[in-house]
Design a protein around this motif. Sequence first.
Motif, short mmCIF file in Angstrom:
data_model
loop_
_atom_site.label_atom_id
_atom_site.label_comp_id
_atom_site.label_asym_id
_atom_site.label_seq_id
_atom_site.Cartn_x
_atom_site.Cartn_y
_atom_site.Cartn_z
N ALA A 97 0.82 -1.21 0.00
CA ALA A 97 0.00 0.00 0.00
C ALA A 97 0.86 1.26 0.00
O ALA A 97 0.57 2.22 -0.73
N MET A 98 1.90 1.27 0.79
CA MET A 98 2.76 2.45 0.88
C MET A 98 3.77 2.51 -0.26
O MET A 98 4.11 3.59 -0.74
N GLY A 99 4.25 1.36 -0.70
CA GLY A 99 5.31 1.33 -1.69
C GLY A 99 4.85 1.47 -3.13
O GLY A 99 5.63 1.92 -3.98
N LYS A 100 3.59 1.13 -3.43
CA LYS A 100 3.16 1.12 -4.83
C LYS A 100 3.12 2.50 -5.46
O LYS A 100 3.16 2.63 -6.67
N SER A 101 3.08 3.54 -4.63
CA SER A 101 3.09 4.90 -5.18
C SER A 101 4.50 5.38 -5.49
O SER A 101 4.67 6.36 -6.20
N ARG A 102 5.52 4.67 -4.97
CA ARG A 102 6.91 5.13 -5.15
C ARG A 102 7.78 4.15 -5.94
O ARG A 102 8.77 4.56 -6.53
N HIS A 103 7.41 2.88 -5.92
CA HIS A 103 8.27 1.87 -6.55
C HIS A 103 7.44 0.92 -7.40
O HIS A 103 6.46 0.33 -6.92
N LEU A 104 7.84 0.75 -8.64
CA LEU A 104 7.13 -0.17 -9.54
C LEU A 104 7.15 -1.60 -9.01
O LEU A 104 6.23 -2.37 -9.28
N GLY A 143 -3.61 -2.34 -12.70
CA GLY A 143 -2.26 -1.78 -12.58
C GLY A 143 -2.17 -0.37 -13.12
O GLY A 143 -1.55 0.51 -12.50
N ILE A 144 -2.77 -0.12 -14.28
CA ILE A 144 -2.76 1.22 -14.86
C ILE A 144 -3.47 2.21 -13.95
O ILE A 144 -2.97 3.31 -13.68
N THR A 145 -4.63 1.82 -13.46
CA THR A 145 -5.39 2.69 -12.55
C THR A 145 -4.57 3.00 -11.30
O THR A 145 -4.43 4.17 -10.92
N ASP A 146 -4.04 1.96 -10.67
CA ASP A 146 -3.28 2.18 -9.44
C ASP A 146 -1.99 2.96 -9.66
O ASP A 146 -1.54 3.67 -8.77
N PHE A 147 -1.39 2.82 -10.84
CA PHE A 147 -0.18 3.60 -11.13
C PHE A 147 -0.46 5.09 -10.95
O PHE A 147 0.33 5.81 -10.33
N PHE A 148 -1.59 5.54 -11.46
CA PHE A 148 -1.91 6.97 -11.38
C PHE A 148 -2.54 7.36 -10.04
O PHE A 148 -2.13 8.34 -9.42
N THR A 149 -3.52 6.58 -9.59
CA THR A 149 -4.23 6.99 -8.38
C THR A 149 -3.38 6.85 -7.12
O THR A 149 -3.52 7.65 -6.19
N SER A 150 -2.47 5.88 -7.08
CA SER A 150 -1.63 5.74 -5.88
C SER A 150 -0.65 6.90 -5.77
O SER A 150 -0.36 7.39 -4.67
N ARG A 151 -0.15 7.38 -6.90
CA ARG A 151 0.75 8.53 -6.87
C ARG A 151 0.02 9.79 -6.47
O ARG A 151 0.54 10.61 -5.71
N LEU A 152 -1.19 9.94 -6.97
CA LEU A 152 -1.98 11.11 -6.62
C LEU A 152 -2.38 11.09 -5.14
O LEU A 152 -2.25 12.09 -4.44
N SER A 153 -2.84 9.94 -4.67
CA SER A 153 -3.25 9.85 -3.26
C SER A 153 -2.07 10.02 -2.32
O SER A 153 -2.23 10.56 -1.22
N ALA A 154 -0.87 9.58 -2.72
CA ALA A 154 0.31 9.74 -1.87
C ALA A 154 0.63 11.22 -1.63
O ALA A 154 1.10 11.59 -0.56
N LYS A 155 0.37 12.05 -2.63
CA LYS A 155 0.63 13.49 -2.49
C LYS A 155 -0.28 14.13 -1.45
O LYS A 155 0.07 15.14 -0.84
N TYR A 156 -1.47 13.54 -1.26
CA TYR A 156 -2.46 14.13 -0.36
C TYR A 156 -2.75 13.26 0.85
O TYR A 156 -3.80 13.39 1.48
N GLN A 157 -1.84 12.39 1.19
CA GLN A 157 -2.04 11.45 2.29
C GLN A 157 -2.35 12.14 3.61
O GLN A 157 -3.09 11.62 4.43
N LYS A 158 -1.78 13.30 3.82
CA LYS A 158 -1.99 14.02 5.09
C LYS A 158 -3.12 15.04 5.00
O LYS A 158 -3.30 15.83 5.92
#
Length: 117
Positions: free
Chosen positions: A23-30, A69-84
């Motif tokens: 959950a935490m790593g998928k936004s930073r590491h393939l 995978g395509i969906t999570d590639f984009f949404t995980s990066r976006l959600s990581a920016k706004y995690q707080k």
Amino acid sequence: MMFIWILVAHWIGDYVFQTSKMAMGKSRHLKWLAIHVGTYTLVISICCLFLFPIKIAISYFLINGILHGITDFFTSRLSAKYQKTPRIFFPILGFDQLIHMITLYLTFIHKNALVFF
């Protein structure tokens, strides 16, 4: 009823079997995104093998694994920016799930046309 089993498998693959590292790593590491998508696809594949003829099952879970995978590639990066920032984070998480549900549904109703072999 078959689509409900797909939704249950989605929940299991996307939440129950997703570890904190995934959950935490998928936004930073393939690597972590690939592990999450592989786990998700395995769960969906098991469900599909019970629900559909083999050719439809294979096509359905492969297509949905790729689209997940395509969906999570984009949404995980976006959600990581706004995690707080919960006011932004949770709608992004909800949007991610909406995309997954629409994808699962559209591929379900067109599953016979998706067979590629």
